[in-house]
Design an enzyme around this catalytic site. Structure first.
Site, mmCIF file in Angstrom:
data_model
loop_
_atom_site.group_PDB
_atom_site.id
_atom_site.type_symbol
_atom_site.label_atom_id
_atom_site.label_comp_id
_atom_site.label_asym_id
_atom_site.label_seq_id
_atom_site.Cartn_x
_atom_site.Cartn_y
_atom_site.Cartn_z
ATOM 1 C CE LYS A 69 -3.958 2.032 2.420
ATOM 2 N NZ LYS A 69 -4.964 1.845 3.477
ATOM 3 C CB SER A 146 -8.191 3.730 2.368
ATOM 4 O OG SER A 146 -7.319 3.164 3.330
ATOM 5 C CB SER A 171 -8.196 0.657 5.166
ATOM 6 O OG SER A 171 -8.702 1.932 4.994
#
Ligand code: GLN
Length: 469
Positions: A69, A146, A171
């Protein structure tokens, strides 16, 4: 091919890893053109790592492509957390979890797309100039967020891979659910947060996303553990998570959280999650419906008060002077500061700064921040009581099917935040939880969420394997 077979082949030199990684990178570029899962493809690094693995094919994750990420630091690779204000920032160090994965032989293919700093549940709040990732099952729909790029890529890639994501209030679970993969959020402190571009320090956790439960178990074994660089990391022995893949689930006691199946939850979601629960019952588990009234009623308001408060303090450090975006220095400091931040933070980041600053301002702090901190303790207590009687708790992961971008545009910020109703509370309590893909409706995936007591990640894996492909 499954991750474990692939790694074995690399270790046995049955795969030309350099050639393979060339193909992997080509595929990433192709997928990215259409779906926007990677903010950066780390081609040079991946090929260098492949050459090393070719010479020395060792490690628990030898040769396995992993995506990271964008909020997790990788040395010398642009790491922006999806924000324009960090454009051009190349960390001088690896996050501890990344370092550990590299030691076990992974190949880093790139940095995955996300909501700016993790502020969102659909990856549509990507920072200024970033592209929004599209759902692998329907390009008109969101990936969840996210960690949306991680969810999408893990699902879409034809090659064995694992995604390393981050979760503050949903997320990892949300994109895992909307993209149809497993996503495990460990106990707060189980995995070092060192090198994570933080959102909310009392909530942030790193965890894996994988097509199979084995992938999550294996990755957890690699990245977990105490780290002297993160004072909140737990100094407790790391469990052998893969062992739980062989453990019977007979006799496990399940608490099904009633409020999670109320009118606000889509019928198709309810149906598929109940099918999942019944499947576990058939394998010898028992279940009972239980109520967690405080948790389900106050989770959202508590989470958004605390998370924005922490976020607003964390974002204060970005002024474009030491790293990231810079603007011409004009006027006094306040003018410069305002200019840099107005131009380089997206709309949602600005909203969170205002909300969070308000909640902790003198005069308002007792009514908002302090109160929310107290309610957080009540939520933890409520969960702890439930775990006196149950091994695991179950809810849907998301209350709806992956929404279209058009549907999302119509939501007010509050309606948008409400979509996190299932995921925020286990995160407030620092409890480990996992998204398990349990079915499809209209060709869209549905996820079931399992929560266990602190440091009981093993149970999530034990149950998750019943749904493995
Ligand atoms: N959707 C939640 C939020 O916007 C959770 C995001 C996250 O876990 N980073 O805060």
């Amino acid at each position: 091919m499954k991750v474990q077979e692939f790694i074995k082949k690399v270790q046995d030199k049955d795969i030309n890893i350099v050639e393979h990684i060339h193909k992997v990178l080509e595929e990433c570029k192709k997928i990215n053109k259409e779906y926007h899962y990677l903010n950066t493809i780390s081609e040079e690094l991946a090929l260098k790592q492949a050459e090393q693995i070719k010479k020395n094919p060792k490690g628990k994750l030898a040769g396995l492509p992993i995506s990271i990420k964008d909020s997790i630091c990788v040395k010398d690779i642009e790491s922006t957390a999806g924000s324009k204000i960090l454009k051009g920032y190349k960390p001088y160090f690896h996050a501890t979890a990344v370092e550990k994965a590299i030691k076990e032989g992974v190949i880093i293919i790139g940095k995955t797309a996300q909501d700016e700093f993790g502020f969102g549940g659909f990856s549509t709040n990507a920072g200024v100039d970033f592209e929004i990732p599209l759902n692998p099952f329907d390009k008109n729909r969101a990936t969840g967020g996210s960690s949306g790029g991680a969810g999408g890529l893990t699902q879409k890639a034809s090659f064995p891979n694992i995604g390393l994501g981050e979760c503050t209030g949903g997320s990892i679970e949300s994109p895992a659910s909307f993209c149809g993969v497993f996503g495990l959020v460990p106990t707060y402190g189980r995995v070092s947060r060192y090198g994570l571009i933080d959102y909310g320090n009392s909530l942030d956790k790193l965890g894996p996303l994988g097509k199979n439960i084995y992938d999550c178990a294996l990755m957890m074994e690699v990245i977990s553990g105490y780290d002297e660089k993160d004072s909140t990391s737990l100094n407790k022995e790391v469990d052998s998570y893969t062992k739980y893949l062989k453990k019977d689930i007979k006799g496990l006691k399940i608490g099904v959280i009633k409020e999670a199946f109320s009118d606000g939850t889509d019928n198709s979601v309810k149906k598929n999650v109940w099918n999942g629960i019944k499947k576990l019952e058939k394998q010898g588990c028992t279940y009972k419906e239980i109520s967690l009234p405080i948790t389900m009623k106050y989770g959202i308001s508590t989470y958004y008060t605390l998370a924005t408060t922490e976020a607003s303090t964390n974002l204060a450090k970005y002024c474009g002077m030491r790293y990231g975006a810079s603007e011409e220095i004009k006027g006094n400091f306040d003018e410069y500061f305002t200019n840099v931040r107005s131009k380089n933070f997206g709309k949602e980041a600005k909203r969170r700064i205002m909300l969070g600053t308000f909640a902790r301002m003198s005069g308002f702090r007792d009514a908002y921040y302090i109160k929310a901190a107290k309610v957080r303790s009540l939520i933890i207590e409520e969960y702890k009581k439930a775990f006196n009687n149950f091994d695991i708790l179950i809810t849907p992961t998301m209350p709806i099917l992956p929404p279209t971008f058009k549907e999302l545009e119509k939501l007010t910020p509050l309606q948008d935040y409400m979509m996190d109703i299932m995921t925020v509370s286990p995160n407030l309590a620092g409890l480990p939880h996992i998204n398990i893909p349990v079915g499809f409706e209209k060709s869209l995936p549905i996820g079931m969420m399992i929560i266990s007591d602190h440091l009981q990640e093993g149970k999530l894996i034990q149950v998750g394997k019943e749904f493995d492909n």
